[in-house]
Write a protein that holds these residues in place. Structure first.
Motif, PDB file in Angstrom:
ATOM      1  N   GLU A  25      28.370 -24.216   5.315  1.00 17.53           N
ATOM      2  CA  GLU A  25      27.969 -25.160   6.399  1.00 17.53           C
ATOM      3  C   GLU A  25      27.573 -24.551   7.579  1.00 17.53           C
ATOM      4  O   GLU A  25      28.200 -24.543   8.747  1.00 17.53           O
ATOM      5  CB  GLU A  25      29.134 -26.235   6.530  1.00 17.53           C
ATOM      6  CG  GLU A  25      29.343 -27.371   5.301  1.00 17.53           C
ATOM      7  CD  GLU A  25      28.092 -28.189   5.190  1.00 17.53           C
ATOM      8  OE1 GLU A  25      27.408 -28.640   6.078  1.00 17.53           O
ATOM      9  OE2 GLU A  25      27.638 -28.306   3.979  1.00 17.53           O
ATOM     10  N   VAL A  26      26.920 -23.434   7.385  1.00 25.62           N
ATOM     11  CA  VAL A  26      26.282 -22.668   8.629  1.00 25.62           C
ATOM     12  C   VAL A  26      25.418 -23.610   9.551  1.00 25.62           C
ATOM     13  O   VAL A  26      24.598 -24.534   8.964  1.00 25.62           O
ATOM     14  CB  VAL A  26      25.563 -21.459   8.244  1.00 25.62           C
ATOM     15  CG1 VAL A  26      24.865 -20.624   9.225  1.00 25.62           C
ATOM     16  CG2 VAL A  26      26.380 -20.285   7.255  1.00 25.62           C
ATOM     17  N   SER A  27      25.615 -23.790  10.895  1.00 28.53           N
ATOM     18  CA  SER A  27      25.078 -24.570  11.830  1.00 28.53           C
ATOM     19  C   SER A  27      23.560 -24.462  11.588  1.00 28.53           C
ATOM     20  O   SER A  27      22.890 -23.495  11.419  1.00 28.53           O
ATOM     21  CB  SER A  27      25.239 -24.306  13.204  1.00 28.53           C
ATOM     22  OG  SER A  27      26.619 -24.448  13.118  1.00 28.53           O
ATOM     23  N   ALA A  28      22.706 -25.570  11.622  1.00 28.26           N
ATOM     24  CA  ALA A  28      21.465 -25.814  11.676  1.00 28.26           C
ATOM     25  C   ALA A  28      20.872 -24.969  12.737  1.00 28.26           C
ATOM     26  O   ALA A  28      21.368 -25.025  13.778  1.00 28.26           O
ATOM     27  CB  ALA A  28      21.108 -27.314  11.703  1.00 28.26           C
ATOM     28  N   GLY A  29      19.813 -24.329  12.258  1.00 25.85           N
ATOM     29  CA  GLY A  29      19.169 -23.449  13.567  1.00 25.85           C
ATOM     30  C   GLY A  29      19.459 -22.177  13.599  1.00 25.85           C
ATOM     31  O   GLY A  29      19.196 -21.321  14.255  1.00 25.85           O
ATOM     32  N   PHE A  30      20.927 -21.710  12.973  1.00 27.89           N
ATOM     33  CA  PHE A  30      21.385 -20.358  13.115  1.00 27.89           C
ATOM     34  C   PHE A  30      20.562 -19.336  12.574  1.00 27.89           C
ATOM     35  O   PHE A  30      19.830 -19.354  11.505  1.00 27.89           O
ATOM     36  CB  PHE A  30      22.805 -20.328  12.424  1.00 27.89           C
ATOM     37  CG  PHE A  30      23.727 -19.045  12.881  1.00 27.89           C
ATOM     38  CD1 PHE A  30      24.499 -19.249  13.914  1.00 27.89           C
ATOM     39  CD2 PHE A  30      23.441 -17.952  12.014  1.00 27.89           C
ATOM     40  CE1 PHE A  30      25.302 -18.108  14.317  1.00 27.89           C
ATOM     41  CE2 PHE A  30      24.101 -16.910  12.477  1.00 27.89           C
ATOM     42  CZ  PHE A  30      25.018 -16.880  13.663  1.00 27.89           C
ATOM     43  N   VAL A  31      20.473 -18.215  13.224  1.00 28.13           N
ATOM     44  CA  VAL A  31      19.527 -16.957  12.957  1.00 28.13           C
ATOM     45  C   VAL A  31      20.153 -15.948  12.486  1.00 28.13           C
ATOM     46  O   VAL A  31      21.135 -15.545  13.563  1.00 28.13           O
ATOM     47  CB  VAL A  31      18.323 -16.889  14.233  1.00 28.13           C
ATOM     48  CG1 VAL A  31      17.434 -15.947  13.511  1.00 28.13           C
ATOM     49  CG2 VAL A  31      17.648 -18.329  14.272  1.00 28.13           C
ATOM     50  N   PHE A  32      20.001 -15.106  11.727  1.00 30.26           N
ATOM     51  CA  PHE A  32      20.401 -13.947  11.387  1.00 30.26           C
ATOM     52  C   PHE A  32      19.284 -12.799  11.587  1.00 30.26           C
ATOM     53  O   PHE A  32      18.155 -12.898  10.630  1.00 30.26           O
ATOM     54  CB  PHE A  32      20.835 -13.774   9.819  1.00 30.26           C
ATOM     55  CG  PHE A  32      22.179 -14.641   9.454  1.00 30.26           C
ATOM     56  CD1 PHE A  32      23.137 -14.179   9.516  1.00 30.26           C
ATOM     57  CD2 PHE A  32      21.772 -16.026   8.989  1.00 30.26           C
ATOM     58  CE1 PHE A  32      24.391 -15.208   9.303  1.00 30.26           C
ATOM     59  CE2 PHE A  32      22.719 -16.821   8.755  1.00 30.26           C
ATOM     60  CZ  PHE A  32      24.013 -16.487   8.891  1.00 30.26           C
ATOM     61  N   GLY A  33      19.258 -12.040  12.453  1.00 32.31           N
ATOM     62  CA  GLY A  33      18.133 -11.048  12.593  1.00 32.31           C
ATOM     63  C   GLY A  33      17.161 -11.436  13.825  1.00 32.31           C
ATOM     64  O   GLY A  33      17.673 -12.359  14.831  1.00 32.31           O
ATOM     65  N   PRO A  34      16.024 -10.756  14.070  1.00 30.40           N
ATOM     66  CA  PRO A  34      15.619  -9.774  13.057  1.00 30.40           C
ATOM     67  C   PRO A  34      16.400  -8.399  13.043  1.00 30.40           C
ATOM     68  O   PRO A  34      17.164  -8.085  13.646  1.00 30.40           O
ATOM     69  CB  PRO A  34      14.140  -9.354  13.800  1.00 30.40           C
ATOM     70  CG  PRO A  34      14.209 -10.580  14.736  1.00 30.40           C
ATOM     71  CD  PRO A  34      15.320 -10.992  15.210  1.00 30.40           C
ATOM     72  N   ARG A  35      16.286  -8.167  11.583  1.00 31.64           N
ATOM     73  CA  ARG A  35      17.325  -6.832  11.520  1.00 31.64           C
ATOM     74  C   ARG A  35      16.971  -6.192  10.081  1.00 31.64           C
ATOM     75  O   ARG A  35      15.802  -6.686   9.422  1.00 31.64           O
ATOM     76  CB  ARG A  35      18.780  -7.571  11.156  1.00 31.64           C
ATOM     77  CG  ARG A  35      18.828  -8.297   9.827  1.00 31.64           C
ATOM     78  CD  ARG A  35      20.462  -8.816   9.775  1.00 31.64           C
ATOM     79  NE  ARG A  35      20.505  -9.395   8.458  1.00 31.64           N
ATOM     80  CZ  ARG A  35      21.562 -10.060   8.105  1.00 31.64           C
ATOM     81  NH1 ARG A  35      22.912  -9.908   8.770  1.00 31.64           N
ATOM     82  NH2 ARG A  35      21.898 -10.340   6.951  1.00 31.64           N
ATOM     83  N   THR A  36      17.504  -5.151  10.026  1.00 31.91           N
ATOM     84  CA  THR A  36      17.512  -4.099   8.705  1.00 31.91           C
ATOM     85  C   THR A  36      18.831  -4.121   8.280  1.00 31.91           C
ATOM     86  O   THR A  36      19.870  -4.196   8.901  1.00 31.91           O
ATOM     87  CB  THR A  36      16.791  -2.993   8.847  1.00 31.91           C
ATOM     88  OG1 THR A  36      17.563  -2.428   9.656  1.00 31.91           O
ATOM     89  CG2 THR A  36      15.183  -3.187   9.203  1.00 31.91           C
ATOM     90  N   ILE A  37      19.330  -3.906   6.788  1.00 27.70           N
ATOM     91  CA  ILE A  37      20.546  -3.707   6.288  1.00 27.70           C
ATOM     92  C   ILE A  37      20.377  -2.398   5.491  1.00 27.70           C
ATOM     93  O   ILE A  37      19.502  -1.956   5.164  1.00 27.70           O
ATOM     94  CB  ILE A  37      20.845  -5.031   5.312  1.00 27.70           C
ATOM     95  CG1 ILE A  37      19.975  -5.150   4.300  1.00 27.70           C
ATOM     96  CG2 ILE A  37      21.072  -5.965   5.989  1.00 27.70           C
ATOM     97  CD1 ILE A  37      20.111  -6.180   3.089  1.00 27.70           C
TER      98      ILE A  37
END
Length: 301
Positions: A25-37
């Motif tokens: 249930e990750v919140s609507a609109g949550f953003v990961f990044g921009p990134r590299t792994i």
């Protein structure tokens, strides 16, 4: 020939899980990044919708769908604004002698800017007898969800020998992805395309008792020639192939907690006994045993 990121022969790979979790249930609109792994990642959507930018491509990930990107690939992953999402996140290395997880968090790199990004090189695996297979960025993971849950459970509980179990489960997931790609590629080959309409009918409606004449007519051939061509391309005759596809659907329904009687009815079997006999002859387990043990996910399901 276009440049690729070669991973080597599939038989020599030593993949290692670095991190696995069900992000609930990750919140609507949550953003990961921009990134590299620093490693590679599989993202499998359980519920909701997620949007992913990889290079110049944007994908919408719906339940049952998966995304893959490799180390150093610029990307941005976000939960769609319409609702929260639950997904499985799996970080791994394709090749490492040690099976012990190395958490990627310390080497995640965020950067300014936004999509589109520079397009990454495709990751390819060599499969003996088939040649080079590209790992897709976006695909449906047909039967791998249970394996992903098992990986998460093993990663969290860390029982003795867990790192080796993680490697084994990960190899099964990766093998499924490669097999799916091989099946899709095979549809493009000339002979397989000749029976493509019949394969599509069976795939879309595995519960239907298709007759040889119906399948042959769909492809425009005499039934005798069609049967010969089908066995040449698929390695088995139409009837056992249809049974195998029907049992694959049965497994899926049983893992979804459908009762054995309901599954037998949905698949068009005249009796539960006939269905159970077919199922056990192919899987080695009765439907009841498979439902009890084969589909066990544990507390993370």
């Amino acid at each position: 020939m276009e440049p690729t990121h070669p991973l080597g022969p599939i038989a020599l790979l030593l993949p290692t899980v670095n991190y696995a979790n069900v992000e609930r249930e990750v919140s609507a609109g949550f953003v990961f990044g921009p990134r590299t792994i620093p490693d590679c990642q599989l993202v499998y959507v359980v519920s909701g919708r997620m949007d992913l930018w990889i290079g110049a491509n944007m994908y919408s990930l719906l339940p049952g769908e998966c995304a893959y990107y490799g180390s150093g690939t610029p990307h941005m992953l976000s939960v769609h604004p319409s609702r929260a999402a639950t997904f499985i996140s799996l970080h791994f290395d394709w090749q490492r002698v040690s099976p012990e997880p190395v958490h990627p968090g310390a080497k995640l790199e965020r950067f300014a800017g936004g999509p589109p990004f520079d397009s990454p090189l495709p990751f390819t695996i060599e499969v003996e007898g088939y040649g080079s297979v590209s790992i897709p960025e976006h695909f449906r993971l047909v039967t791998g969800e249970r394996l992903l849950y098992q990986i998460v459970q093993e990663y969290k509980e860390q029982e003795p020998g867990y790192s080796l179990v993680l490697r084994s489960l990960l190899m099964q997931v990766l093998a499924e992805i490669v097999r799916q790609e091989l099946e899709i590629s095979a549809l493009d080959s000339s002979k397989r395309s000749m029976i493509g309409p019949a394969l599509q009918m069976i795939s879309e409606h595995p519960q239907h008792p298709w007759s040889l004449s119906e399948l042959a007519q769909q492809c425009g051939y005499h039934h005798a020639y069609f049967a010969q061509l089908f066995k040449e391309v698929m390695g088995v005759s139409p009837k056992p192939y249809m049974i195998r596809k029907r049992i694959q659907l049965a497994k899926k329904l049983l893992l979804e907690e459908e009762k054995v009687e309901v599954v037998a009815s949905k698949l068009g079997y005249a009796s539960v006994h006939y269905f159970s006999r077919h199922f056990k002859s192919i899987t080695g387990m009765s439907p009841s045993s498979f439902r009890l043990y084969g589909g066990e996910r544990g507390p993370l399901a």
